[in-house]
Design a protein around this motif. Structure first.
Motif, PDB file in Angstrom:
ATOM      1  N   ASP A   1       0.869  -1.177   0.000  1.00  0.00           N
ATOM      2  CA  ASP A   1       0.000   0.000   0.000  1.00  0.00           C
ATOM      3  C   ASP A   1       0.908   1.230   0.000  1.00  0.00           C
ATOM      4  OD1 ASP A   1      -2.859  -1.068   0.521  1.00  0.00           O
ATOM      5  OD2 ASP A   1      -1.613  -2.125   1.983  1.00  0.00           O
ATOM      6  N   LEU A   2       0.709   2.107  -0.963  1.00  0.00           N
ATOM      7  CA  LEU A   2       1.536   3.299  -1.093  1.00  0.00           C
ATOM      8  C   LEU A   2       0.683   4.554  -0.961  1.00  0.00           C
ATOM      9  CD1 LEU A   2       3.051   1.016  -2.839  1.00  0.00           C
ATOM     10  CD2 LEU A   2       4.023   2.914  -4.125  1.00  0.00           C
ATOM     11  N   GLN A   3       1.280   5.581  -0.381  1.00  0.00           N
ATOM     12  CA  GLN A   3       0.652   6.891  -0.445  1.00  0.00           C
ATOM     13  C   GLN A   3       1.745   7.948  -0.536  1.00  0.00           C
ATOM     14  OE1 GLN A   3      -1.753   7.235   3.208  1.00  0.00           O
ATOM     15  NE2 GLN A   3      -0.306   8.784   3.929  1.00  0.00           N
ATOM     16  N   PHE A   4       1.540   8.902  -1.431  1.00  0.00           N
ATOM     17  CA  PHE A   4       2.521   9.965  -1.615  1.00  0.00           C
ATOM     18  C   PHE A   4       1.823  11.192  -2.186  1.00  0.00           C
ATOM     19  CE2 PHE A   4       2.518   7.153  -5.299  1.00  0.00           C
ATOM     20  CZ  PHE A   4       2.348   8.011  -6.373  1.00  0.00           C
ATOM     21  N   LYS A   5       2.468  12.354  -2.019  1.00  0.00           N
ATOM     22  CA  LYS A   5       1.919  13.580  -2.575  1.00  0.00           C
ATOM     23  C   LYS A   5       2.260  13.648  -4.051  1.00  0.00           C
ATOM     24  CE  LYS A   5       1.442  16.744   1.315  1.00  0.00           C
ATOM     25  NZ  LYS A   5       1.905  18.028   1.907  1.00  0.00           N
TER      26      LYS A   5
ATOM     27  N   THR B   1      -2.460   4.028  -3.650  1.00  0.00           N
ATOM     28  CA  THR B   1      -2.615   2.879  -4.545  1.00  0.00           C
ATOM     29  C   THR B   1      -2.102   1.635  -3.832  1.00  0.00           C
ATOM     30  OG1 THR B   1      -2.146   2.001  -6.748  1.00  0.00           O
ATOM     31  CG2 THR B   1      -0.365   3.164  -5.654  1.00  0.00           C
ATOM     32  N   LYS B   2      -2.397   0.484  -4.409  1.00  0.00           N
ATOM     33  CA  LYS B   2      -1.904  -0.766  -3.819  1.00  0.00           C
ATOM     34  C   LYS B   2      -1.654  -1.792  -4.912  1.00  0.00           C
ATOM     35  CE  LYS B   2      -5.302  -1.492  -1.047  1.00  0.00           C
ATOM     36  NZ  LYS B   2      -6.158  -2.153  -0.029  1.00  0.00           N
ATOM     37  N   VAL B   3      -0.825  -2.769  -4.600  1.00  0.00           N
ATOM     38  CA  VAL B   3      -0.562  -3.865  -5.531  1.00  0.00           C
ATOM     39  C   VAL B   3      -1.813  -4.728  -5.624  1.00  0.00           C
ATOM     40  CG1 VAL B   3       0.787  -5.973  -5.906  1.00  0.00           C
ATOM     41  CG2 VAL B   3       1.925  -3.889  -5.152  1.00  0.00           C
TER      42      VAL B   3
ATOM     43  N   PHE C   1      -0.401  -2.141 -10.080  1.00  0.00           N
ATOM     44  CA  PHE C   1      -1.028  -1.272  -9.079  1.00  0.00           C
ATOM     45  C   PHE C   1      -2.451  -0.883  -9.470  1.00  0.00           C
ATOM     46  CE2 PHE C   1       3.454  -0.755  -8.205  1.00  0.00           C
ATOM     47  CZ  PHE C   1       3.488  -0.757  -6.827  1.00  0.00           C
ATOM     48  N   LYS C   2      -3.271  -0.773  -8.460  1.00  0.00           N
ATOM     49  CA  LYS C   2      -4.662  -0.370  -8.640  1.00  0.00           C
ATOM     50  C   LYS C   2      -5.032   0.624  -7.535  1.00  0.00           C
ATOM     51  CE  LYS C   2      -9.317  -2.251  -9.186  1.00  0.00           C
ATOM     52  NZ  LYS C   2     -10.175  -3.449  -9.140  1.00  0.00           N
ATOM     53  N   PRO C   3      -5.434   1.845  -7.890  1.00  0.00           N
ATOM     54  CA  PRO C   3      -5.473   2.412  -9.239  1.00  0.00           C
ATOM     55  C   PRO C   3      -4.065   2.529  -9.839  1.00  0.00           C
ATOM     56  CG  PRO C   3      -5.771   4.127  -7.596  1.00  0.00           C
ATOM     57  CD  PRO C   3      -5.814   2.832  -6.846  1.00  0.00           C
TER      58      PRO C   3
END
Length: 268
Positions: free
Chosen positions: A91-95, A107-109, A187-189
């Motif tokens: 699970d990723l989050q970034f600006k 987004t996430k795998v 990744f989705k989205p």
């Protein structure tokens, strides 16, 4: 002069006996110690190499939080599930800048997709080679010369160095390699068009690098405008590095002992 000659001969005889003793009594115990160290390393390094390795290893998934090692203006973090040499969930989050504003992108795998870490597999394969070399001769084998032992140790140390370097010296991917990676599609989205990522190992850490891209229309190429990374220490990677280093030290200490005696015999 005759007395000196006799004395020198006596000293050389002593050194010859010491060298013979080292070849007979030191080489096998050191190699056995190296094998034991490497076996511990083999047991802790979860790589997909030989089929029996996969079958025998009960690899437990690890939930890991990756964070920025230094303060960063970009809010970037990731939670991943590491199973052996694969990132199975992330699970990723970034600006991310959209127009004039920065928004938090998440987004996430996709389920069922994995991100393989070939560095761990490659380190494991070199480790298997090192184990084979260290086990080449049984305990009853008699080593005849320093040269014979040095050839064996050099071959063994070469495999050990390659194993350690697989983890400690990650190969940087080119921008094109990053863009061509099919794993970016997992990744989705989907990741924004101006973003690429890469998972890799650096020594004892799992690293996730985030690249912000810009297409230079004048030169018809894609450029990296900014890079930031998040990382986390992985215990068994740290243990593997320690085992590789310890094995190399054991080999080098034996080489130094044999070298010290053989040099005097060659240049009395």
């Amino acid at each position: 002069m005759g007395d000196v000659s006799v004395k020198e001969k006596a000293e050389l005889d002593v050194l010859q006996k010491e060298l013979a003793w080292l070849l007979k009594n030191e080489v096998h115990p050191v190699l056995n110690g190296v094998r034991e160290t490497l076996q511990e390393c083999y047991d802790c390094l979860p790589f997909h190499g030989a089929a029996e390795k996969v079958a025998e290893q009960d690899t437990q998934p690890q939930r890991i939080l990756l964070t920025c090692p230094n303060a960063s203006s970009i809010n970037f973090k990731s939670v991943v599930t590491l199973t052996g040499d694969c990132v199975e969930e992330a699970d990723l989050q970034f600006k991310h800048k959209q127009g004039k504003e920065h928004h938090l992108f998440r987004t996430k795998v996709k389920q069922g997709c994995v991100w393989r870490l070939p560095q761990i597999r490659d380190a494991g394969n070199h480790l298997c080679s090192a184990l084979e070399i260290a086990s080449k001769n049984d305990p009853t084998y008699e080593y005849k010369s320093v040269k014979e032992v040095f050839l064996l140790l050099d071959e063994l140390m070469d495999s050990l160095l390659k194993s350690r370097q697989c983890l400690s010296l990650p190969k940087r991917k080119s921008i094109q390699d990053l863009l061509d990676s099919q794993q970016l599609l997992s990744f989705k989205p989907p990741l924004p068009n101006d973003v690429a990522i890469s998972f890799y190992i650096h020594t004892s850490k799992l690293v996730l690098a985030l690249y912000f891209l810009h297409t230079n229309s004048q030169h018809q190429r894609v450029e990296i405008t900014h890079r930031v990374q998040v990382e986390a220490m992985v215990k068994w990677l740290n243990e593997a590095i320690i085992f590789f280093t310890l094995s190399l030290q054991q080999c080098q200490q034996l080489k130094d002992k044999l070298m010290a005696v053989s040099k005097i015999l060659e240049n009395p």
